[in-house]
Design an enzyme around this catalytic site. Structure first.
Site, mmCIF file in Angstrom:
data_model
loop_
_atom_site.group_PDB
_atom_site.id
_atom_site.type_symbol
_atom_site.label_atom_id
_atom_site.label_comp_id
_atom_site.label_asym_id
_atom_site.label_seq_id
_atom_site.Cartn_x
_atom_site.Cartn_y
_atom_site.Cartn_z
ATOM 1 N N LYS A 11 34.088 26.676 61.652
ATOM 2 C CA LYS A 11 33.800 28.038 62.116
ATOM 3 C C LYS A 11 33.430 28.057 63.613
ATOM 4 C CE LYS A 11 32.401 29.686 57.519
ATOM 5 N NZ LYS A 11 31.367 30.445 56.754
ATOM 6 N N TYR A 51 38.356 37.370 54.130
ATOM 7 C CA TYR A 51 37.065 37.591 53.454
ATOM 8 C C TYR A 51 37.023 38.897 52.659
ATOM 9 C CZ TYR A 51 34.668 33.552 55.507
ATOM 10 O OH TYR A 51 34.252 32.282 55.837
ATOM 11 N N ARG A 104 26.417 21.269 56.162
ATOM 12 C CA ARG A 104 25.561 22.422 56.508
ATOM 13 C C ARG A 104 24.114 21.999 56.762
ATOM 14 N NH1 ARG A 104 28.581 26.490 52.263
ATOM 15 N NH2 ARG A 104 29.988 27.500 53.759
ATOM 16 N N ASN A 114 27.335 29.034 59.386
ATOM 17 C CA ASN A 114 27.121 27.819 58.593
ATOM 18 C C ASN A 114 28.268 26.813 58.694
ATOM 19 O OD1 ASN A 114 28.929 29.252 57.102
ATOM 20 N ND2 ASN A 114 27.695 29.360 55.243
ATOM 21 N N HIS A 117 33.927 26.526 56.144
ATOM 22 C CA HIS A 117 34.384 27.214 54.934
ATOM 23 C C HIS A 117 35.142 26.215 54.088
ATOM 24 C CE1 HIS A 117 36.437 29.976 52.192
ATOM 25 N NE2 HIS A 117 37.500 29.208 52.392
ATOM 26 N N GLU A 128 44.687 30.684 50.321
ATOM 27 C CA GLU A 128 44.118 30.554 51.674
ATOM 28 C C GLU A 128 44.999 29.672 52.566
ATOM 29 O OE1 GLU A 128 39.499 31.214 50.149
ATOM 30 O OE2 GLU A 128 40.080 29.264 50.952
HETATM 31 P P1 IDP Z 1 30.466 29.999 50.834
HETATM 32 O O1 IDP Z 1 31.037 29.961 52.234
HETATM 33 O O2 IDP Z 1 29.440 28.916 50.615
HETATM 34 O O3 IDP Z 1 31.538 30.025 49.775
HETATM 35 P P2 IDP Z 1 30.066 32.839 50.276
HETATM 36 O O4 IDP Z 1 29.015 33.388 49.386
HETATM 37 O O5 IDP Z 1 31.485 32.865 49.778
HETATM 38 O O6 IDP Z 1 29.639 31.363 50.704
HETATM 39 O O7 IDP Z 1 29.972 33.654 51.642
HETATM 40 C C1 IDP Z 1 31.001 33.572 52.606
HETATM 41 C C2 IDP Z 1 30.373 33.437 53.969
HETATM 42 O O8 IDP Z 1 29.677 34.638 54.289
HETATM 43 C C3 IDP Z 1 29.314 32.341 54.106
HETATM 44 O O9 IDP Z 1 29.862 31.054 54.307
HETATM 45 C C4 IDP Z 1 28.525 32.828 55.309
HETATM 46 O O10 IDP Z 1 29.216 32.545 56.533
HETATM 47 C C5 IDP Z 1 28.530 34.334 55.080
HETATM 48 N N1 IDP Z 1 27.319 34.767 54.362
HETATM 49 C C6 IDP Z 1 27.048 34.572 53.047
HETATM 50 N N2 IDP Z 1 25.834 35.090 52.715
HETATM 51 C C7 IDP Z 1 25.346 35.629 53.867
HETATM 52 C C8 IDP Z 1 24.133 36.327 54.172
HETATM 53 O O11 IDP Z 1 23.260 36.533 53.323
HETATM 54 N N3 IDP Z 1 23.983 36.728 55.478
HETATM 55 C C9 IDP Z 1 24.939 36.508 56.442
HETATM 56 N N4 IDP Z 1 26.088 35.866 56.169
HETATM 57 C C10 IDP Z 1 26.296 35.426 54.911
HETATM 58 MG MG MG Z 2 32.943 31.491 49.270
#
Ligand code: IDP
Ligand code: MG
Length: 140
Positions: A11, A51, A104, A114, A117, A128
């Site tokens: 990212k 997304y 992470r 973070n 992905h 994807e």
């Molecule tokens: P993942 O990347 O671990 O699969 P997901 O729940 O699919 O997590 O969320 C996608 C992305 O959205 C996360 O990697 C992060 O960048 C962002 N994200 C998830 N939860 C939050 C939040 O509570 N605040 C801000 N960004 C978030």
């Molecule tokens: Mg996800």
């Protein structure tokens, strides 16, 4: 367990901090092979499509803004059980909850920014990968 492929993104927080090589070293050490890799600037439309599943979530706007805030590196990773393996190597979405030694935990500064992905299922991995790669650009 069969060899499979997963989709990965390094990212904008990773490209900005010039740590893409350090992250790739963790990926390779985990026996995942980078069989496709390209550095791109994601468009708003690409990020929104990618997304889409999160479009009703409160962080959606912030997420799209972040993912388009700088270059990203899109990757195809190959290995035994690659989808689950990479999720393990990435660690929990929130770096504060991620296990020691995960990408992470080691590199990320917030739940939004973070660093990586990784696909959450083999089915989504295919979708994807197809969004960002032509077949000929993946060489296993
Ligand atoms: P993942 O990347 O671990 O699969 P997901 O729940 O699919 O997590 O969320 C996608 C992305 O959205 C996360 O990697 C992060 O960048 C962002 N994200 C998830 N939860 C939050 C939040 O509570 N605040 C801000 N960004 C978030
Ligand atoms: Mg996800």
């Amino acid at each position: 367990m069969a060899t499979e492929r997963t989709f990965s993104i390094l990212k904008p927080d990773a490209t900005k901090r010039n740590i893409t090589g350090a992250v790739n070293a963790v990926i390779e050490k985990a026996a995942l092979r980078i069989v496709g890799q390209r550095r791109i600037q994601m468009s708003r439309a690409q990020a929104e499509t990618f997304y889409e599943i999160h479009k009703e979530r409160p962080f959606f706007g912030e997420l799209v803004t972040f993912m388009t805030s700088g270059p990203v590196v899109v990757q195809v990773l190959e290995g035994e059980n690659a989808v689950a393996r990479y999720r393990e190597v990435m660690g929990a979405t929130n770096p504060a909850q991620a296990a020691e030694g995960t990408i992470r935990k080691t590199f990320s500064e917030s739940v939004g920014e973070n660093t990586v992905h990784g696909s959450d299922s083999a089915e989504n991995a295919k979708i994807e990968i197809a969004q960002f790669f032509e077949d000929g650009d993946i060489v296993g």
